[in-house]
Write a protein that holds these residues in place. Structure first.
Motif, short mmCIF file in Angstrom:
data_model
loop_
_atom_site.label_atom_id
_atom_site.label_comp_id
_atom_site.label_asym_id
_atom_site.label_seq_id
_atom_site.Cartn_x
_atom_site.Cartn_y
_atom_site.Cartn_z
N ASP A 37 -5.48 -0.48 1.66
CA ASP A 37 -6.54 -0.57 0.65
C ASP A 37 -6.09 -0.05 -0.71
O ASP A 37 -6.36 -0.69 -1.74
N TRP A 38 -5.40 1.10 -0.76
CA TRP A 38 -4.95 1.63 -2.05
C TRP A 38 -4.03 0.64 -2.75
O TRP A 38 -4.15 0.40 -3.94
N ASP A 39 -3.14 0.03 -1.99
CA ASP A 39 -2.25 -0.99 -2.54
C ASP A 39 -3.04 -2.16 -3.14
O ASP A 39 -2.75 -2.62 -4.24
N MET A 40 -4.07 -2.60 -2.43
CA MET A 40 -4.87 -3.73 -2.90
C MET A 40 -5.66 -3.37 -4.15
O MET A 40 -5.72 -4.15 -5.10
N TRP A 41 -6.26 -2.18 -4.18
CA TRP A 41 -7.06 -1.80 -5.36
C TRP A 41 -6.17 -1.70 -6.60
O TRP A 41 -6.59 -2.06 -7.70
N LEU A 42 -4.95 -1.21 -6.43
CA LEU A 42 -4.02 -1.15 -7.56
C LEU A 42 -3.69 -2.55 -8.06
O LEU A 42 -3.68 -2.82 -9.27
N ARG A 43 -3.43 -3.46 -7.15
CA ARG A 43 -3.08 -4.83 -7.53
C ARG A 43 -4.25 -5.51 -8.25
O ARG A 43 -4.06 -6.21 -9.25
N ILE A 44 -5.45 -5.31 -7.73
CA ILE A 44 -6.62 -5.93 -8.36
C ILE A 44 -6.87 -5.33 -9.74
O ILE A 44 -7.08 -6.05 -10.72
#
Length: 289
Positions: A182-189
């Motif tokens: 999730d942290w990886d995804m929120w950074l990408r978004i």
């Protein structure tokens, strides 16, 4: 945006027979009715599948049962079959308050410039008693930045997130090689789109079970630094160093005498200016003698 856009909700389930019914019903009983629910069991060894199948006979939703492939695989499968204009996620031991979707859709209508929103959430125990609240000391504001997420100034409860479907079409799905997906995804978004946080409490995160093992904490530390390294050539060096400092603080705080720390603790003059870093490093340094 349509008047009542379809919202796809993905519930990944793994050995949560005690909580899965409450989780599913919290979606199906939303005030907002234009919802597509997708439940994917990821190889549960308890009675989760039987309970889901029984509930499916009573209520209409999509159910898929598969061998265990991990949370990111489940989320990506759900995204691939979702038909909604917006997509949300809910763990099978958590649940939503009845107005969660209606409030978030209303926000999207009023603020179309945002492509992802999240909210506050209660923390509950095994019996659904409220024992805390996310962001209690840090009220969530609008326009949450990449920097705030990366530095840990804003924590995004995954169970409260709603994302415009086009985001996943453009940046891809969850990284299936990570255990902190999730942290990886929120950074990408947040690097490509505007993210908003709203102060409403719209969901309940369940805190239960035993403490996280040292092995798990070590794996999480490795994963955090792996995610950070993805951004080394893409972000300002000063920001990169601050994120690294914060991750080192977290690692020293969580792992203490673990041998894994030697690989990641890299003190510099700038890092030592931070009082918490300095205190934890001195403690860590003494254990190395």
């Amino acid at each position: 945006m349509k008047e009542n856009p379809l919202v796809s909700v993905i519930i990944p389930c793994f050995n949560h027979e005690r909580f899965i019914r409450e989780s599913i019903l919290s979606v199906l009983n939303q005030e907002y009715r234009s919802i597509e629910l997708i439940v994917i069991d990821d190889g549960s060894s308890d009675q989760s599948v039987d309970l889901i199948e029984k509930l499916k006979k009573e209520r209409d939703f999509t159910f898929i049962s598969q061998k265990n492939r991990g949370i990111s695989n489940v989320l990506n499968k759900g995204i691939s079959i979702a038909k909604g204009e917006y997509i949300s996620f809910l763990a099978s031991d958590d649940y939503w308050l009845p107005n969660k979707v209606s409030i978030q859709i209303a926000f999207f209508k009023d603020h179309p410039e945002f492509k992802m929103i999240f909210s506050n959430a209660y923390i509950v125990d095994d019996e659904s008693n409220i024992i805390g609240e996310f962001q209690n000391s840090f009220p969530i504001q609008k326009a949450v930045s990449f920097k705030e997420i990366a530095l840990g100034k804003k924590t995004i409860p995954a169970l409260t997130v709603m994302v415009d479907r086009e985001v996943f079409l453009n940046i891809g799905g969850f990284d299936e090689n990570l255990i902190i997906e999730d942290w990886d995804m929120w950074l990408r978004i947040s690097n490509s789109y505007l993210i908003a946080g709203i102060s409403d409490v719209l969901a309940c995160y369940r805190k239960h079970g035993s403490n996280i093992s040292l092995v798990r904490l070590e794996d999480m530390t490795r994963t955090r630094f792996h995610i950070l390294n993805k951004w080394e050539s893409k972000i300002d060096k000063r920001l990169f160093n601050k994120i690294s400092r914060n991750l080192e603080i977290l690692a020293m705080d969580e792992l203490e005498n673990s041998g894994v720390l030697k690989e990641y603790i890299k003190p510099t003059f700038e890092k030592m200016l931070n009082s918490k870093y300095r205190r934890l490093f001195v403690k860590y340094y003494r254990t190395q003698k």
